[in-house]
Design a protein around this motif. Structure first.
Motif, short mmCIF file in Angstrom:
data_model
loop_
_atom_site.label_atom_id
_atom_site.label_comp_id
_atom_site.label_asym_id
_atom_site.label_seq_id
_atom_site.Cartn_x
_atom_site.Cartn_y
_atom_site.Cartn_z
N VAL A 27 0.83 -1.20 0.00
CA VAL A 27 0.00 0.00 0.00
C VAL A 27 0.87 1.25 0.00
O VAL A 27 2.00 1.26 0.48
CB VAL A 27 -0.94 0.03 1.22
CG1 VAL A 27 -1.96 -1.09 1.17
CG2 VAL A 27 -0.14 -0.05 2.52
N GLY A 28 0.29 2.31 -0.54
CA GLY A 28 0.93 3.62 -0.53
C GLY A 28 -0.13 4.70 -0.52
O GLY A 28 -1.28 4.45 -0.90
N SER A 29 0.23 5.90 -0.12
CA SER A 29 -0.73 7.00 -0.09
C SER A 29 -0.92 7.57 -1.49
O SER A 29 -0.04 7.46 -2.35
CB SER A 29 -0.25 8.09 0.86
OG SER A 29 0.90 8.74 0.29
N PRO A 30 -2.07 8.19 -1.75
CA PRO A 30 -2.28 8.84 -3.06
C PRO A 30 -1.20 9.88 -3.38
O PRO A 30 -0.75 9.98 -4.52
CB PRO A 30 -3.66 9.49 -2.91
CG PRO A 30 -4.36 8.66 -1.87
CD PRO A 30 -3.28 8.26 -0.91
N SER A 31 -0.75 10.63 -2.36
CA SER A 31 0.27 11.65 -2.60
C SER A 31 1.60 11.04 -3.00
O SER A 31 2.30 11.55 -3.89
CB SER A 31 0.44 12.52 -1.36
OG SER A 31 0.89 11.74 -0.25
N ALA A 84 3.55 5.33 8.56
CA ALA A 84 4.50 5.96 7.64
C ALA A 84 3.94 6.02 6.23
O ALA A 84 4.13 7.01 5.51
CB ALA A 84 5.83 5.20 7.66
N ALA A 85 3.26 4.95 5.81
CA ALA A 85 2.65 4.94 4.49
C ALA A 85 1.56 6.00 4.38
O ALA A 85 1.44 6.70 3.37
CB ALA A 85 2.09 3.55 4.18
N LEU A 86 0.76 6.14 5.41
CA LEU A 86 -0.29 7.16 5.43
C LEU A 86 0.29 8.57 5.33
O LEU A 86 -0.32 9.47 4.73
CB LEU A 86 -1.13 7.04 6.71
CG LEU A 86 -2.10 5.85 6.77
CD1 LEU A 86 -2.60 5.65 8.19
CD2 LEU A 86 -3.28 6.08 5.82
#
Length: 311
Positions: free
Chosen positions: A169-173, A234-236
Motif C-alpha cells: 500500500v501507498g498513499s495517493p500523494s 509511515a505509508a499514510l
C-alpha cells in the motif's frame, strides 16, 4: 517421601531455573530467607550440595543438574494430573498463559478470550504480546500463536484463523509523486518501509507470487521498523510503500487514504495456528480456550473484538 518433600523440590527447581533466590522468591511469593532455608534443608537431607552460591549468581552443581533433569518431567506430569481434577468442578478454572504477536492477539486470540470471560468466569488468561519466537516450554506458556509456516515441527498445531494475505500500500500523494509499480521489480525505484525480523534480526524480503512464480524482493527506503502499525502510519504520511496484512489497512483503503498496488502479485499465507507441546492431560481451562478458538474459526474466522465485547 516426607510430606514437605514435594514442596521443597519445587522450591529448589524454581531457584535453579531463575539462577537467583530473589527472582525465585518473587515467582513463588515467598521470602528469600524461607527459600534459602528450604534448599539448605533439602541438601542436608540428601547429603549433597545442589546449588553453588556466590554473591553474584546461583548455579546448580552436577548433582543439582541431574536432579533438575529428573524433576522437570515428573513435576510437569503431577501438575497436569492435578489440573484434570478441576474437571470435577461445574466449570473450568485456572490460569492459561499464551504468547502471540500483536496482530494475532488482536484479531484472533482476544475475541475468543473476551467471550470466554463471560462463559467461564473462573478462568484466568495471561496474554504475552511478543513478536519473537518464544520458547513456550522454557518460559512456561501453555501455548503460542504463530502463522502455520512458522510453527516448529515438534509441536501440536491447531489452525485457529483463516489464511492471511499480504498487500502493498501507498498513499495517493506518494503514488502521484513517484508513480505506481506494476511488477515487483519496479520496487527497486521506490521508497519502501523495511521490516526487521524479530528472530535473526535480518530485514524481511517482500514475498510475491504469480502464475506459480515466486519472487523475493529486497527493498530500500528511509525507514527500518519492527512493527506493522508504524509501517502503516509511515505509508499514510506519504513516506513510501509498505507491505502489511490486508485486514490491517482495509479501512484506510476503503476511505481512500491508502491505495493497494501489485495486487495480482500479492500472496496469501497459512493462517494463525495455536501450537503447544504434547500433553496427555491438558487443563480444562486450556481445553476451553482451544474449543472457543476452533468454534470461532468454524463460525466464520476472526471476529472483531468490538463485536465480542458487546455480548
Amino acid at each position: 517421601m516426607r510430606r514437605n518433600d514435594l514442596g521443597d523440590l519445587n522450591v529448589f527447581l524454581a531457584v535453579a531455573e531463575e539462577r537467583s533466590f530473589t527472582r525465585a522468591a518473587a515467582r513463588l511469593g515467598q521470602s528469600q530467607s524461607s527459600l534459602s532455608q528450604t534448599v539448605r534443608r533439602l541438601e542436608e537431607r540428601l547429603g549433597m550440595r545442589l546449588l553453588t552460591r556466590t554473591t553474584r549468581s546461583v548455579a546448580p552443581t552436577q548433582a543439582g543438574a541431574q536432579l533438575i533433569e529428573t524433576l522437570k518431567p515428573a513435576l510437569a506430569d503431577v501438575e497436569a494430573r492435578l489440573a484434570t481434577l478441576s474437571e470435577l468442578r461445574d466449570t473450568p478454572s485456572g490460569l492459561v498463559r499464551v504468547t502471540a504477536e500483536l496482530h494475532a492477539a488482536q484479531t484472533v486470540l482476544w475475541p475468543a478470550v473476551s467471550r470466554m470471560m463471560y462463559a467461564y468466569p473462573d478462568v484466568q488468561v495471561e496474554i504475552s504480546v511478543d513478536a519473537s519466537f518464544t520458547d513456550i516450554v522454557a518460559d512456561q506458556f501453555d501455548a503460542g500463536i504463530r502463522m502455520g509456516e512458522q510453527v516448529a515441527k515438534d509441536m501440536i498445531a491447531v489452525r485457529i484463523g483463516p489464511d492471511l494475505r499480504m498487500v502493498v500500500v501507498g498513499s495517493p500523494s506518494y503514488l502521484a509523486k513517484h508513480g505506481t509499480p506494476h511488477t515487483p521489480h519496479d520496487l527497486i525505484q521506490h521508497r519502501c518501509m523495511n521490516l526487521r525480523l524479530p528472530t535473526a534480526g535480518g530485514l524481511y524480503a517482500w514475498e510475491f507470487q504469480k502464475d506459480g512464480r515466486e519472487l523475493h524482493v529486497r527493498v530500500e527506503g528511509p525507514l527500518i521498523l519492527n512493527d506493522e502499525r508504524l509501517a502503516i502510519t509511515a505509508a499514510l504520511a506519504g513516506h513510501g510503500l509498505a507491505m502489511v496484512t490486508e485486514d490491517s489497512t482495509a479501512q484506510a483503503v476503503a476511505d481512500g487514504a491508502l491505495i493497494r498496488v501489485l495486487d495480482d502479485w500479492c500472496r496469501t499465507f497459512q493462517g494463525y495456528h495455536l501450537y503447544y507441546p504434547d500433553r496427555r492431560h491438558p487443563s480444562p481451562a486450556f481445553a476451553a480456550l482451544l474449543k472457543e478458538l476452533r468454534h470461532q474459526l468454524a463460525s466464520g474466522g476472526r471476529t472483531t473484538a468490538a463485536r465480542s465485547s458487546r455480548r
